[in-house]
Design a protein around this motif. Structure first.
Motif, PDB file in Angstrom:
ATOM      1  N   GLY A  13      -9.175  11.894   0.261  1.00  0.00           N
ATOM      2  CA  GLY A  13      -9.112  10.448   0.228  1.00  0.00           C
ATOM      3  C   GLY A  13      -8.164  10.125   0.975  1.00  0.00           C
ATOM      4  O   GLY A  13      -7.005  10.995   0.997  1.00  0.00           O
ATOM      5  N   PRO A  14      -8.049   8.798   1.352  1.00  0.00           N
ATOM      6  CA  PRO A  14      -6.409   8.396   1.965  1.00  0.00           C
ATOM      7  C   PRO A  14      -5.547   8.282   1.195  1.00  0.00           C
ATOM      8  O   PRO A  14      -5.760   8.001   0.043  1.00  0.00           O
ATOM      9  CB  PRO A  14      -7.076   7.095   2.932  1.00  0.00           C
ATOM     10  N   ASP A  15      -4.340   8.179   1.491  1.00  0.00           N
ATOM     11  CA  ASP A  15      -3.063   8.170   0.666  1.00  0.00           C
ATOM     12  C   ASP A  15      -2.955   6.640  -0.016  1.00  0.00           C
ATOM     13  O   ASP A  15      -2.687   6.373  -1.032  1.00  0.00           O
ATOM     14  CB  ASP A  15      -1.772   8.127   1.274  1.00  0.00           C
ATOM     15  N   SER A  16      -3.440   5.675   0.850  1.00  0.00           N
ATOM     16  CA  SER A  16      -3.580   4.213   0.566  1.00  0.00           C
ATOM     17  C   SER A  16      -4.944   3.744   1.023  1.00  0.00           C
ATOM     18  O   SER A  16      -5.537   4.083   1.893  1.00  0.00           O
ATOM     19  CB  SER A  16      -2.488   3.557   0.986  1.00  0.00           C
ATOM     20  N   VAL A  17      -5.448   2.574   0.275  1.00  0.00           N
ATOM     21  CA  VAL A  17      -6.474   1.685   0.459  1.00  0.00           C
ATOM     22  C   VAL A  17      -6.129   0.209   0.408  1.00  0.00           C
ATOM     23  O   VAL A  17      -5.419  -0.140  -0.673  1.00  0.00           O
ATOM     24  CB  VAL A  17      -7.726   2.157  -0.424  1.00  0.00           C
ATOM     25  N   ILE A  18      -6.506  -0.423   1.610  1.00  0.00           N
ATOM     26  CA  ILE A  18      -6.390  -2.148   1.430  1.00  0.00           C
ATOM     27  C   ILE A  18      -7.549  -2.593   1.266  1.00  0.00           C
ATOM     28  O   ILE A  18      -8.545  -2.176   2.074  1.00  0.00           O
ATOM     29  CB  ILE A  18      -5.354  -2.337   2.507  1.00  0.00           C
ATOM     30  N   ASP A  19      -7.742  -3.392   0.113  1.00  0.00           N
ATOM     31  CA  ASP A  19      -8.939  -4.133   0.066  1.00  0.00           C
ATOM     32  C   ASP A  19      -8.727  -5.516   0.866  1.00  0.00           C
ATOM     33  O   ASP A  19      -7.822  -6.388   0.080  1.00  0.00           O
ATOM     34  CB  ASP A  19      -9.315  -4.198  -1.370  1.00  0.00           C
ATOM     35  N   ALA A  39       0.817  -1.359  -0.026  1.00  0.00           N
ATOM     36  CA  ALA A  39       0.072  -0.041   0.038  1.00  0.00           C
ATOM     37  C   ALA A  39       0.866   1.233   0.038  1.00  0.00           C
ATOM     38  O   ALA A  39       0.234   2.296  -0.368  1.00  0.00           O
ATOM     39  CB  ALA A  39      -1.231  -0.066   1.261  1.00  0.00           C
ATOM     40  N   SER A  40       2.288   1.234   0.234  1.00  0.00           N
ATOM     41  CA  SER A  40       2.998   2.232   0.306  1.00  0.00           C
ATOM     42  C   SER A  40       2.593   3.595   1.085  1.00  0.00           C
ATOM     43  O   SER A  40       2.503   4.581   0.580  1.00  0.00           O
ATOM     44  CB  SER A  40       3.357   2.718  -1.298  1.00  0.00           C
ATOM     45  N   VAL A  41       1.904   3.297   2.229  1.00  0.00           N
ATOM     46  CA  VAL A  41       1.547   4.507   3.152  1.00  0.00           C
ATOM     47  C   VAL A  41       2.667   5.245   3.577  1.00  0.00           C
ATOM     48  O   VAL A  41       3.731   4.747   4.186  1.00  0.00           O
ATOM     49  CB  VAL A  41       0.867   3.578   4.400  1.00  0.00           C
ATOM     50  N   PRO A  42       2.770   6.751   3.587  1.00  0.00           N
ATOM     51  CA  PRO A  42       3.766   7.454   3.746  1.00  0.00           C
ATOM     52  C   PRO A  42       3.931   7.492   5.245  1.00  0.00           C
ATOM     53  O   PRO A  42       2.833   7.137   5.844  1.00  0.00           O
ATOM     54  CB  PRO A  42       3.502   8.601   3.060  1.00  0.00           C
ATOM     55  N   GLU A  43       5.002   7.765   5.712  1.00  0.00           N
ATOM     56  CA  GLU A  43       5.215   8.075   7.013  1.00  0.00           C
ATOM     57  C   GLU A  43       4.359   9.084   7.681  1.00  0.00           C
ATOM     58  O   GLU A  43       4.194  10.179   6.861  1.00  0.00           O
ATOM     59  CB  GLU A  43       6.740   8.328   7.381  1.00  0.00           C
TER      60      GLU A  43
END
Length: 393
Positions: free
Chosen positions: A246-252, A174-178
């Motif tokens: 919207g969020p930086d990343s989304v996990i399905d 998802a490459s969620v930023p710090e």
């Protein structure tokens, strides 16, 4: 020995089957002490019956004690406590050396055009007997099983077989930023651990999305902001928490059987009524998933963000909103978890005293193997607060 066997749609039974034996010098036999029921097992229980035969032994989340090893298994000995990854990989082929153990070239199921063989998971993935049983034959045991220390209970380590590496990979992909934001659709076991891992790895805001009250409550216990899918305006509620973008990343973490996808559900139900050979061909060539979760993820993620799929999909004709994906410049990553790739990151978090990922409170039910039919039913129907079930042979 006793084992959980598939007999038909929504029909699993505990039966007596032959004890496993060493067949190859790289085999081991383990006595199973705990084995999880996975959301992926529910796909077999419900929609993928055309790829499995009556009597096949289910389960791909086992751990236990080594009973016997083949002549080429130098890393294990009887009495060792081990977790068995769900993908069967050799450790030395090109794909394994790339950290892509789920694509292992030694165990790839080439006849079906699929990646590495899996325990307890259909003809598409090798039809290898699974770990919801008293004993398990483990191929490629010179590499696969993960040694774990004595002392802490099984529920501290058993999720190394699937849940933890799948969730860890979902977060990494998802490459969620710090300090950034991530939304997790689906708060089953993978979604719960994805939320906890995202927070552990430095996400500033983690939003969990589900409709089941017990799942929402468990996520909140670990500092997750929650959105109830049954209330109107899911996407708007998430955007309101993320400066409207919207969020930086989304996990399905849902996959092919998402609620709210009535067309896909009808297609799956009709396919299940066909004779098995025809149903298998239809699923392979013209299958359609229930896609509410992935479509919501694409709609929700911010422009330039990343969508990570850990939920299993199997459709060949799934319609994707390519215009929106291109216009929003979305990055999309997915795939079966490469268990060994993440083990060195995860195991130290389990071996200490503090249990930072809360592994010991994930299992809502620990039931005898004989209760497997009941366990599958309550897990599939989300009854009795079932979030994660461990079977104890």
């Amino acid at each position: 020995m006793r084992a959980v066997t598939w007999q038909g749609k929504r029909d699993v039974r505990v039966e007596t089957v032959p004890d496993p034996e060493i067949r190859e010098p790289t085999d081991a036999i383990i006595r199973v002490t705990s084995s999880g029921i996975c959301g992926s097992d529910l796909h077999l229980y419900e929609v993928l019956g055309s790829f499995i035969d009556p009597g096949d032994v289910l389960g791909h989340e086992p751990m236990g004690v080594v009973e016997e090893v083949g002549t080429e298994v130098a890393n294990l000995k009887p009495g060792d406590r081990v977790v068995v990854p769900f993908n069967i990989s050799c450790g030395h082929c090109f794909m394994c050396r790339q950290g892509l153990q789920s694509q292992c070239e030694t165990t790839q199921v080439r006849d079906a055009g699929k990646g590495a063989a899996l325990f307890g998971y259909t003809k598409l993935y090798g039809q290898v007997p699974g770990g919801q049983a008293e004993y398990l034959r483990v191929p490629q045991a010179q590499y696969g099983p993960i040694l774990v220390p004595e002392g802490p209970p099984d529920e501290r380590f058993v999720y190394l077989s699937d849940v933890l590496p799948t969730a860890w990979q979902a977060v990494r992909y998802a490459s969620v930023p710090e300090g950034g934001s991530v939304a997790v659709f689906g708060l089953g076991p993978i979604g719960q651990m994805s939320c906890r891992i995202a927070r552990h790895l430095g996400a500033g805001l983690v939003i969990g999305v589900d409709r089941v009250p017990e799942r929402l409550a468990l996520a909140r216990k670990y500092g997750v902001a929650t959105v109830d899918l049954d209330k109107p305006g899911t996407v708007e509620a998430i955007r309101a928490r993320t400066a409207g973008r919207g969020p930086d990343s989304v996990i399905d973490a849902v996959g092919m059987e998402a609620h709210g996808s009535w067309v896909g559900k009808i297609a799956q139900d009709l396919t299940s009524l066909l004779p098995k050979p025809i149903a298998a061909k239809v699923t392979e060539k013209a299958g359609v998933d229930r896609m509410a979760a992935i479509l919501a993820a694409i709609e929700t993620v911010r422009r330039g963000g990343t969508v990570s799929l850990s939920g299993v999909y199997g459709g060949m004709l799934d319609p994707m909103p390519m215009m929106d994906m291109f216009d929003k410049q979305i990055q999309l990553r997915m795939g079966q978890a490469n268990v060994h790739r993440w083990t060195d990151d995860i195991l130290p978090l389990l071996a200490g005293d503090d249990d930072p990922l809360g592994t010991e409170d994930l299992a809502t039910h620990q039931l005898p193997l004989a209760d497997a039919p009941h366990a599958y039913e309550i897990f599939q129907k989300k009854q009795d607060g079932a979030i994660k079930i461990l079977l104890k042979p």
